[in-house]
Design a protein around this motif. Structure first.
Motif, PDB file in Angstrom:
ATOM      1  N   UNK A 176       0.834  -1.206   0.000  1.00  0.00           N
ATOM      2  CA  UNK A 176       0.000   0.000   0.000  1.00  0.00           C
ATOM      3  C   UNK A 176       0.870   1.258   0.000  1.00  0.00           C
ATOM      4  N   UNK A 177       1.963   1.242   0.764  1.00  0.00           N
ATOM      5  CA  UNK A 177       2.872   2.393   0.792  1.00  0.00           C
ATOM      6  C   UNK A 177       3.438   2.693  -0.592  1.00  0.00           C
ATOM      7  N   UNK A 178       3.552   1.644  -1.394  1.00  0.00           N
ATOM      8  CA  UNK A 178       4.117   1.803  -2.739  1.00  0.00           C
ATOM      9  C   UNK A 178       3.041   2.128  -3.773  1.00  0.00           C
ATOM     10  N   UNK A 179       1.793   2.293  -3.319  1.00  0.00           N
ATOM     11  CA  UNK A 179       0.726   2.649  -4.243  1.00  0.00           C
ATOM     12  C   UNK A 179      -0.072   1.482  -4.775  1.00  0.00           C
ATOM     13  N   UNK A 180       0.088   0.301  -4.183  1.00  0.00           N
ATOM     14  CA  UNK A 180      -0.668  -0.883  -4.590  1.00  0.00           C
ATOM     15  C   UNK A 180      -2.159  -0.617  -4.394  1.00  0.00           C
ATOM     16  N   UNK A 181      -2.952  -0.796  -5.441  1.00  0.00           N
ATOM     17  CA  UNK A 181      -4.345  -0.357  -5.397  1.00  0.00           C
ATOM     18  C   UNK A 181      -5.360  -1.461  -5.211  1.00  0.00           C
ATOM     19  N   UNK A 182      -4.967  -2.582  -4.606  1.00  0.00           N
ATOM     20  CA  UNK A 182      -5.875  -3.707  -4.444  1.00  0.00           C
ATOM     21  C   UNK A 182      -5.953  -4.109  -2.974  1.00  0.00           C
ATOM     22  N   UNK A 183      -7.111  -4.608  -2.539  1.00  0.00           N
ATOM     23  CA  UNK A 183      -7.231  -5.017  -1.132  1.00  0.00           C
ATOM     24  C   UNK A 183      -6.239  -6.109  -0.743  1.00  0.00           C
TER      25      UNK A 183
END
Length: 340
Positions: free
Chosen positions: A130-137
């Motif tokens: 998520x910190x890296x911009x991952x856009x999936x749950x």
């Protein structure tokens, strides 16, 4: 390469977690456990460092995918994808997210290219991604998106925990308990059960799968005295499924579904929320349960545990669930080939 020799693609997961540890340990036991060839997709240097840290002697060989089967007996074959920065066991870093994601994408791509017959994924740390911009749950939703890009339409993934004593599917997954009643719909239950029934036939070789459907509320609502969802949502969904010829029954009180005698009556327990499925699945087979994603156009399994950063590099991580995931991916891909 013939289909019989196609390898399984094993993604590294978070390289600071136990993924490298258990991959090394699984390969070391390849002969004793009669494991099929698998290709490790990730950073080769991380594996070398981790092997030294664990004080184990493993030969690694960076290979082209087609070389996997011939190399596997003498060396752990690696499809090298650099992590992006130095990896310290137990210390995840956002700079490694690109390599983690790249390994997953590569494993899936190899399946669509006909170079691998299934994906086995080591655990990821969603917070780091998520910190890296991952856009999936999570992992599963990302895999569904990768599949959708290939096939050109939306793909609904269904998470199943499968062990020697129980297969269990949660209809809702990573949402708060307070949100479950609003998230449950007849259509969602029906679609989930259709996918389960289809994949039980096509991938597990069960011609007439029996689906035991849990109620949401205690005592399956007690005729409306303890909530209305069981009568208003779950029961009509089951009726629709039975009208379609799917052997689904319930809603059943969840507290009497999982003892030894009850489990003999069904092939899959369909549960209404995460813990209703995962607590019995892990209690009955913590080291032997496998996370299987149904509904995808490729085989995907995963160990039923997390990254366990505190165990990485210590020698205390156990490879049992990864071994079970490799074996199940091997089994499913063989049955799927026969059925197709």
């Amino acid at each position: 390469m013939t289909d019989a020799l196609l390898p399984l693609a094993l993604s590294q997961g978070d390289p600071a977690g136990i993924g490298p540890d258990i991959a090394l340990q699984a390969w070391l036991r390849r002969d004793a456990l009669d494991l099929p060839p698998f290709l490790y997709i990730g950073d080769a240097e991380v594996l070398r460092v981790r092997a030294r840290q664990l004080e184990i002697d493993v030969r690694l060989q960076e290979v082209d995918v087609a070389e996997t089967a011939t190399v596997f007996g003498a060396a752990l074959p690696v499809f090298h994808i650099p992590t992006g920065t130095e990896v310290l066991a137990g210390s995840p870093h956002v700079a490694n997210a690109k390599g983690t994601i790249g390994a997953i994408e590569t494993a899936v791509q190899l399946c669509f290219e006909g170079k691998a017959r299934g994906v086995v994924t080591n655990p990821i740390a969603k917070s780091i991604l998520y910190e890296a911009g991952f856009g999936f749950p999570g992992h599963t939703e990302f895999l569904a998106d990768l599949a959708a890009r290939q096939v050109g339409h939306a793909v609904k993934p269904v998470m199943m925990l499968a062990g020697p004593k129980l297969r269990a599917v949660p209809v809702t997954i990573h949402i708060a308990i307070k949100d479950v009643p609003q998230a449950l719909t007849q259509a969602g239950i029906v679609e989930t059960c259709r996918i389960i029934a289809h994949d039980m036939r096509q991938r597990f070789g069960i011609e007439a799968p029996r689906l035991a459907v849990a109620g949401l509320n205690p005592h399956a609502g007690e005729g409306g005295a303890i909530g209305h969802e069981d009568d208003d949502i779950i029961h009509p969904a089951i009726r629709t499924l039975r009208d379609e010829g799917i052997d689904a029954f319930g809603p059943l009180p969840a507290d009497t579904m999982f003892h030894d005698e009850a489990r003999q009556r069904y092939d899959v327990a369909v549960c209404m929320y995460h813990d209703q499925a995962l607590i019995p699945a892990k209690a009955l087979g913590f080291d032997d349960s496998v996370n299987v994603t149904l509904g995808l156009p490729f085989v995907r399994t995963s160990p039923d545990h997390g990254t366990a950063f505190g165990l990485a590099g210590t020698g205390l991580a156990r490879e049992h669930s990864l071994v079970a995931a490799i074996r199940m991916a091997d089994q499913i891909s063989r049955i799927s080939k026969v059925q197709s």
